[in-house]
Scaffold this motif. Structure first.
Motif, PDB file in Angstrom:
ATOM      1  N   ALA A  68      -1.140   5.776   5.729  1.00  0.00           N
ATOM      2  CA  ALA A  68      -1.820   4.736   6.498  1.00  0.00           C
ATOM      3  C   ALA A  68      -1.801   3.412   5.745  1.00  0.00           C
ATOM      4  O   ALA A  68      -1.563   2.355   6.337  1.00  0.00           O
ATOM      5  N   MET A  69      -2.028   3.458   4.441  1.00  0.00           N
ATOM      6  CA  MET A  69      -2.007   2.238   3.635  1.00  0.00           C
ATOM      7  C   MET A  69      -0.602   1.630   3.629  1.00  0.00           C
ATOM      8  O   MET A  69      -0.443   0.427   3.794  1.00  0.00           O
ATOM      9  N   ALA A  70       0.415   2.458   3.453  1.00  0.00           N
ATOM     10  CA  ALA A  70       1.792   1.952   3.435  1.00  0.00           C
ATOM     11  C   ALA A  70       2.185   1.355   4.784  1.00  0.00           C
ATOM     12  O   ALA A  70       2.936   0.380   4.850  1.00  0.00           O
ATOM     13  N   ALA A  71       1.652   1.906   5.859  1.00  0.00           N
ATOM     14  CA  ALA A  71       1.984   1.409   7.200  1.00  0.00           C
ATOM     15  C   ALA A  71       1.290   0.094   7.529  1.00  0.00           C
ATOM     16  O   ALA A  71       1.797  -0.684   8.334  1.00  0.00           O
ATOM     17  N   THR A  72       0.152  -0.168   6.907  1.00  0.00           N
ATOM     18  CA  THR A  72      -0.640  -1.337   7.289  1.00  0.00           C
ATOM     19  C   THR A  72      -0.740  -2.424   6.219  1.00  0.00           C
ATOM     20  O   THR A  72      -1.144  -3.542   6.531  1.00  0.00           O
ATOM     21  N   VAL A  73      -0.391  -2.112   4.982  1.00  0.00           N
ATOM     22  CA  VAL A  73      -0.512  -3.083   3.893  1.00  0.00           C
ATOM     23  C   VAL A  73       0.872  -3.301   3.269  1.00  0.00           C
ATOM     24  O   VAL A  73       1.341  -2.472   2.485  1.00  0.00           O
ATOM     25  N   PRO A  74       1.522  -4.407   3.601  1.00  0.00           N
ATOM     26  CA  PRO A  74       2.886  -4.642   3.110  1.00  0.00           C
ATOM     27  C   PRO A  74       3.034  -4.578   1.582  1.00  0.00           C
ATOM     28  O   PRO A  74       4.055  -4.091   1.081  1.00  0.00           O
ATOM     29  N   MET A  75       2.041  -5.020   0.819  1.00  0.00           N
ATOM     30  CA  MET A  75       2.162  -4.986  -0.645  1.00  0.00           C
ATOM     31  C   MET A  75       2.239  -3.566  -1.186  1.00  0.00           C
ATOM     32  O   MET A  75       2.854  -3.328  -2.231  1.00  0.00           O
ATOM     33  N   VAL A  76       1.642  -2.617  -0.490  1.00  0.00           N
ATOM     34  CA  VAL A  76       1.746  -1.211  -0.897  1.00  0.00           C
ATOM     35  C   VAL A  76       3.207  -0.784  -0.856  1.00  0.00           C
ATOM     36  O   VAL A  76       3.704  -0.140  -1.783  1.00  0.00           O
ATOM     37  N   ARG A  77       3.891  -1.168   0.210  1.00  0.00           N
ATOM     38  CA  ARG A  77       5.327  -0.839   0.332  1.00  0.00           C
ATOM     39  C   ARG A  77       6.156  -1.630  -0.676  1.00  0.00           C
ATOM     40  O   ARG A  77       7.076  -1.096  -1.285  1.00  0.00           O
ATOM     41  N   THR A  78       5.841  -2.900  -0.834  1.00  0.00           N
ATOM     42  CA  THR A  78       6.605  -3.755  -1.751  1.00  0.00           C
ATOM     43  C   THR A  78       6.598  -3.191  -3.164  1.00  0.00           C
ATOM     44  O   THR A  78       7.637  -3.151  -3.828  1.00  0.00           O
ATOM     45  N   LEU A  79       5.432  -2.754  -3.631  1.00  0.00           N
ATOM     46  CA  LEU A  79       5.311  -2.232  -4.989  1.00  0.00           C
ATOM     47  C   LEU A  79       5.637  -0.745  -5.105  1.00  0.00           C
ATOM     48  O   LEU A  79       5.589  -0.184  -6.195  1.00  0.00           O
ATOM     49  N   ASN A  80       5.962  -0.105  -3.971  1.00  0.00           N
ATOM     50  CA  ASN A  80       6.299   1.328  -3.974  1.00  0.00           C
ATOM     51  C   ASN A  80       5.182   2.182  -4.576  1.00  0.00           C
ATOM     52  O   ASN A  80       5.437   3.113  -5.336  1.00  0.00           O
ATOM     53  N   LEU A  81       3.935   1.850  -4.215  1.00  0.00           N
ATOM     54  CA  LEU A  81       2.803   2.591  -4.755  1.00  0.00           C
ATOM     55  C   LEU A  81       2.816   4.037  -4.273  1.00  0.00           C
ATOM     56  O   LEU A  81       3.165   4.310  -3.125  1.00  0.00           O
ATOM     57  N   GLU A  82       2.434   4.934  -5.150  1.00  0.00           N
ATOM     58  CA  GLU A  82       2.425   6.370  -4.864  1.00  0.00           C
ATOM     59  C   GLU A  82       0.980   6.853  -4.860  1.00  0.00           C
ATOM     60  O   GLU A  82       0.275   6.703  -5.858  1.00  0.00           O
ATOM     61  N   PHE A  83       0.548   7.442  -3.751  1.00  0.00           N
ATOM     62  CA  PHE A  83      -0.818   7.901  -3.593  1.00  0.00           C
ATOM     63  C   PHE A  83      -0.923   9.375  -3.931  1.00  0.00           C
ATOM     64  O   PHE A  83      -0.205  10.191  -3.383  1.00  0.00           O
ATOM     65  N   GLY A  84      -1.847   9.680  -4.831  1.00  0.00           N
ATOM     66  CA  GLY A  84      -2.141  11.064  -5.180  1.00  0.00           C
ATOM     67  C   GLY A  84      -3.409  11.477  -4.473  1.00  0.00           C
ATOM     68  O   GLY A  84      -3.502  11.407  -3.247  1.00  0.00           O
ATOM     69  N   GLU A  85      -4.405  11.832  -5.238  1.00  0.00           N
ATOM     70  CA  GLU A  85      -5.696  12.240  -4.690  1.00  0.00           C
ATOM     71  C   GLU A  85      -6.348  11.066  -3.957  1.00  0.00           C
ATOM     72  O   GLU A  85      -6.415   9.962  -4.469  1.00  0.00           O
ATOM     73  N   THR A  86      -6.825  11.312  -2.754  1.00  0.00           N
ATOM     74  CA  THR A  86      -7.593  10.308  -2.014  1.00  0.00           C
ATOM     75  C   THR A  86      -8.717  11.030  -1.281  1.00  0.00           C
ATOM     76  O   THR A  86      -8.492  11.713  -0.294  1.00  0.00           O
ATOM     77  N   THR A  87      -9.924  10.878  -1.817  1.00  0.00           N
ATOM     78  CA  THR A  87     -11.110  11.460  -1.200  1.00  0.00           C
ATOM     79  C   THR A  87     -12.151  10.352  -1.054  1.00  0.00           C
ATOM     80  O   THR A  87     -11.925   9.221  -1.486  1.00  0.00           O
ATOM     81  N   ALA A  88     -13.294  10.695  -0.502  1.00  0.00           N
ATOM     82  CA  ALA A  88     -14.376   9.724  -0.351  1.00  0.00           C
ATOM     83  C   ALA A  88     -15.020   9.378  -1.700  1.00  0.00           C
ATOM     84  O   ALA A  88     -15.751   8.401  -1.786  1.00  0.00           O
ATOM     85  N   GLU A  89     -14.747  10.143  -2.734  1.00  0.00           N
ATOM     86  CA  GLU A  89     -15.328   9.880  -4.046  1.00  0.00           C
ATOM     87  C   GLU A  89     -14.337   9.332  -5.051  1.00  0.00           C
ATOM     88  O   GLU A  89     -14.717   8.707  -6.033  1.00  0.00           O
ATOM     89  N   ARG A  90     -13.031   9.579  -4.818  1.00  0.00           N
ATOM     90  CA  ARG A  90     -12.037   9.237  -5.844  1.00  0.00           C
ATOM     91  C   ARG A  90     -10.669   9.036  -5.203  1.00  0.00           C
ATOM     92  O   ARG A  90     -10.298   9.758  -4.279  1.00  0.00           O
ATOM     93  N   ALA A  91      -9.944   8.041  -5.717  1.00  0.00           N
ATOM     94  CA  ALA A  91      -8.560   7.824  -5.287  1.00  0.00           C
ATOM     95  C   ALA A  91      -7.704   7.550  -6.517  1.00  0.00           C
ATOM     96  O   ALA A  91      -8.132   6.834  -7.431  1.00  0.00           O
ATOM     97  N   VAL A  92      -6.507   8.131  -6.531  1.00  0.00           N
ATOM     98  CA  VAL A  92      -5.583   7.970  -7.649  1.00  0.00           C
ATOM     99  C   VAL A  92      -4.261   7.446  -7.083  1.00  0.00           C
ATOM    100  O   VAL A  92      -3.665   8.062  -6.200  1.00  0.00           O
ATOM    101  N   VAL A  93      -3.834   6.282  -7.606  1.00  0.00           N
ATOM    102  CA  VAL A  93      -2.621   5.629  -7.119  1.00  0.00           C
ATOM    103  C   VAL A  93      -1.772   5.234  -8.325  1.00  0.00           C
ATOM    104  O   VAL A  93      -2.290   4.729  -9.325  1.00  0.00           O
ATOM    105  N   ARG A  94      -0.472   5.436  -8.213  1.00  0.00           N
ATOM    106  CA  ARG A  94       0.462   5.199  -9.328  1.00  0.00           C
ATOM    107  C   ARG A  94       1.422   4.073  -8.987  1.00  0.00           C
ATOM    108  O   ARG A  94       1.953   4.007  -7.876  1.00  0.00           O
ATOM    109  N   LEU A  95       1.650   3.206  -9.972  1.00  0.00           N
ATOM    110  CA  LEU A  95       2.675   2.157  -9.889  1.00  0.00           C
ATOM    111  C   LEU A  95       3.837   2.594 -10.767  1.00  0.00           C
ATOM    112  O   LEU A  95       3.704   2.649 -11.994  1.00  0.00           O
ATOM    113  N   PRO A  96       4.991   2.930 -10.161  1.00  0.00           N
ATOM    114  CA  PRO A  96       6.132   3.329 -10.980  1.00  0.00           C
ATOM    115  C   PRO A  96       6.619   2.155 -11.834  1.00  0.00           C
ATOM    116  O   PRO A  96       6.370   0.992 -11.514  1.00  0.00           O
TER     117      PRO A  96
END
Length: 150
Positions: A11-39
Protein backbone atom coordinates in the motif's frame (compact mmCIF):
# COMPACT_ATOMS: atom_id res chain seq x y z
CA UNK A 1 -13.89 -15.43 -5.00
CA UNK A 2 -11.96 -13.73 -2.21
CA UNK A 3 -9.89 -10.64 -2.64
CA UNK A 4 -6.85 -10.14 -0.41
CA UNK A 5 -5.91 -6.72 0.86
CA UNK A 6 -2.45 -5.40 0.00
CA UNK A 7 0.20 -5.51 2.69
CA UNK A 8 1.19 -2.27 4.36
CA UNK A 9 4.39 -2.21 2.30
CA UNK A 10 2.45 -2.74 -0.94
CA UNK A 11 0.00 0.00 0.00
CA UNK A 12 2.83 2.40 0.83
CA UNK A 13 4.65 1.62 -2.43
CA UNK A 14 1.43 2.16 -4.39
CA UNK A 15 0.63 5.53 -2.82
CA UNK A 16 3.97 7.10 -1.84
CA UNK A 17 6.32 7.65 -4.81
CA UNK A 18 9.43 8.11 -2.60
CA UNK A 19 8.95 4.59 -1.23
CA UNK A 20 9.31 3.27 -4.78
CA UNK A 21 12.12 5.68 -5.66
CA UNK A 22 14.26 4.51 -2.75
CA UNK A 23 13.28 0.84 -3.20
CA UNK A 24 12.33 0.57 0.47
CA UNK A 25 11.75 -2.96 1.75
CA UNK A 26 9.03 -3.52 4.35
CA UNK A 27 9.46 -6.22 6.95
CA UNK A 28 7.36 -6.36 10.09
CA UNK A 29 4.43 -3.93 10.08
CA UNK A 30 2.06 -4.06 13.04
CA UNK A 31 0.17 -1.47 15.07
CA UNK A 32 3.06 -1.43 17.57
CA UNK A 33 6.15 -1.75 15.37
CA UNK A 34 7.30 -1.34 11.78
CA UNK A 35 10.65 -2.35 10.28
CA UNK A 36 11.75 -0.90 6.93
CA UNK A 37 15.09 -1.38 5.14
CA UNK A 38 16.94 0.92 2.75
CA UNK A 39 19.21 -1.18 0.52
CA UNK A 40 22.71 0.11 -0.24
CA UNK A 41 22.31 2.05 -3.50
CA UNK A 42 25.13 4.23 -4.90
CA UNK A 43 22.58 6.60 -6.50
CA UNK A 44 21.53 7.64 -2.98
CA UNK A 45 24.99 7.93 -1.38
CA UNK A 46 26.40 11.07 0.21
CA UNK A 47 29.92 12.47 -0.13
CA UNK A 48 31.42 9.77 2.14
CA UNK A 49 29.79 6.79 0.41
CA UNK A 50 26.94 6.05 2.82
CA UNK A 51 23.21 6.69 2.51
CA UNK A 52 22.41 10.37 2.09
CA UNK A 53 20.82 12.10 5.11
CA UNK A 54 17.70 12.79 3.03
CA UNK A 55 17.36 9.10 2.17
CA UNK A 56 17.73 8.18 5.85
CA UNK A 57 15.08 10.77 6.80
CA UNK A 58 12.72 9.34 4.18
CA UNK A 59 13.41 5.81 5.42
CA UNK A 60 12.54 6.77 9.00
CA UNK A 61 9.48 8.78 7.97
CA UNK A 62 8.28 5.86 5.85
CA UNK A 63 8.68 3.45 8.78
CA UNK A 64 6.61 5.82 10.90
CA UNK A 65 3.99 6.01 8.15
CA UNK A 66 3.83 2.21 8.00
CA UNK A 67 3.07 1.96 11.70
CA UNK A 68 0.46 4.74 11.42
CA UNK A 69 -1.22 2.93 8.52
CA UNK A 70 -1.15 -0.37 10.42
CA UNK A 71 -2.45 1.17 13.66
CA UNK A 72 -5.07 3.52 12.21
CA UNK A 73 -5.92 2.15 8.77
CA UNK A 74 -9.43 1.37 10.00
CA UNK A 75 -9.93 5.10 10.72
CA UNK A 76 -9.15 6.34 7.19
CA UNK A 77 -12.83 6.75 6.29
CA UNK A 78 -13.16 9.47 8.93
CA UNK A 79 -9.67 10.94 9.37
CA UNK A 80 -6.49 11.51 7.41
CA UNK A 81 -3.11 10.86 9.02
CA UNK A 82 -0.65 13.76 8.67
CA UNK A 83 2.88 14.28 9.91
CA UNK A 84 2.96 17.36 12.16
CA UNK A 85 6.67 17.66 12.93
CA UNK A 86 9.83 15.59 12.96
CA UNK A 87 13.24 15.76 14.55
CA UNK A 88 16.12 13.54 13.50
CA UNK A 89 19.55 13.06 14.99
CA UNK A 90 22.36 11.45 13.03
CA UNK A 91 24.46 9.50 15.55
CA UNK A 92 27.09 7.46 13.66
CA UNK A 93 28.26 7.11 10.10
CA UNK A 94 25.83 4.95 8.17
CA UNK A 95 27.37 2.67 5.56
CA UNK A 96 25.72 -0.05 3.55
CA UNK A 97 22.06 -0.96 4.02
CA UNK A 98 20.26 0.62 6.97
CA UNK A 99 17.07 -0.38 8.76
CA UNK A 100 14.51 1.84 10.48
CA UNK A 101 12.46 0.42 13.34
CA UNK A 102 9.44 2.50 14.35
CA UNK A 103 7.43 2.17 17.55
CA UNK A 104 4.14 3.87 18.34
CA UNK A 105 4.45 6.22 21.32
CA UNK A 106 0.83 6.05 22.54
CA UNK A 107 -1.75 3.27 22.79
CA UNK A 108 -3.98 3.00 19.70
CA UNK A 109 -7.15 2.92 21.82
CA UNK A 110 -6.21 6.19 23.53
CA UNK A 111 -5.69 7.96 20.19
CA UNK A 112 -8.95 6.58 18.76
CA UNK A 113 -10.82 7.66 21.91
CA UNK A 114 -9.67 11.25 21.33
CA UNK A 115 -10.83 11.00 17.72
CA UNK A 116 -14.18 9.63 18.93
CA UNK A 117 -14.46 12.65 21.25
CA UNK A 118 -14.18 14.99 18.26
CA UNK A 119 -10.58 15.93 18.93
CA UNK A 120 -7.60 15.95 16.58
CA UNK A 121 -5.24 13.58 18.40
CA UNK A 122 -1.48 13.84 18.12
CA UNK A 123 0.89 10.98 18.86
CA UNK A 124 4.63 10.38 18.56
CA UNK A 125 6.34 7.63 16.63
CA UNK A 126 9.91 6.86 17.71
CA UNK A 127 12.27 5.54 15.04
CA UNK A 128 15.74 4.04 15.38
CA UNK A 129 17.97 3.64 12.31
CA UNK A 130 20.67 0.96 12.45
CA UNK A 131 23.45 -0.43 10.29
CA UNK A 132 23.73 -4.14 9.61
CA UNK A 133 26.16 -4.47 12.55
CA UNK A 134 23.44 -3.12 14.87
CA UNK A 135 25.05 0.28 15.50
CA UNK A 136 22.51 3.07 15.83
CA UNK A 137 23.15 5.62 13.10
CA UNK A 138 20.12 7.82 13.64
CA UNK A 139 17.04 8.45 15.75
CA UNK A 140 13.85 10.26 14.79
CA UNK A 141 10.78 11.38 16.65
CA UNK A 142 7.90 12.21 14.35
CA UNK A 143 4.59 13.52 15.63
CA UNK A 144 1.51 12.54 13.66
CA UNK A 145 -2.11 13.62 13.86
CA UNK A 146 -5.39 12.16 12.71
CA UNK A 147 -7.22 15.09 11.14
CA UNK A 148 -10.95 14.43 11.12
CA UNK A 149 -12.58 14.66 7.68
CA UNK A 150 -14.86 17.66 7.22
Amino acid sequence: MSKTLPSTGEAMAATVPMVRTLNLEFGETTAERAVVRLPDQPDFHNHVGGPHAGAMFTLAESASGAIVLSAFGDQLSRAVPLAVKAEIGYRKLAMGPVTATAELGRPVAEVVAELDAGERPEFPVNVTITREDGAVTGEMIIVWTLRPNS
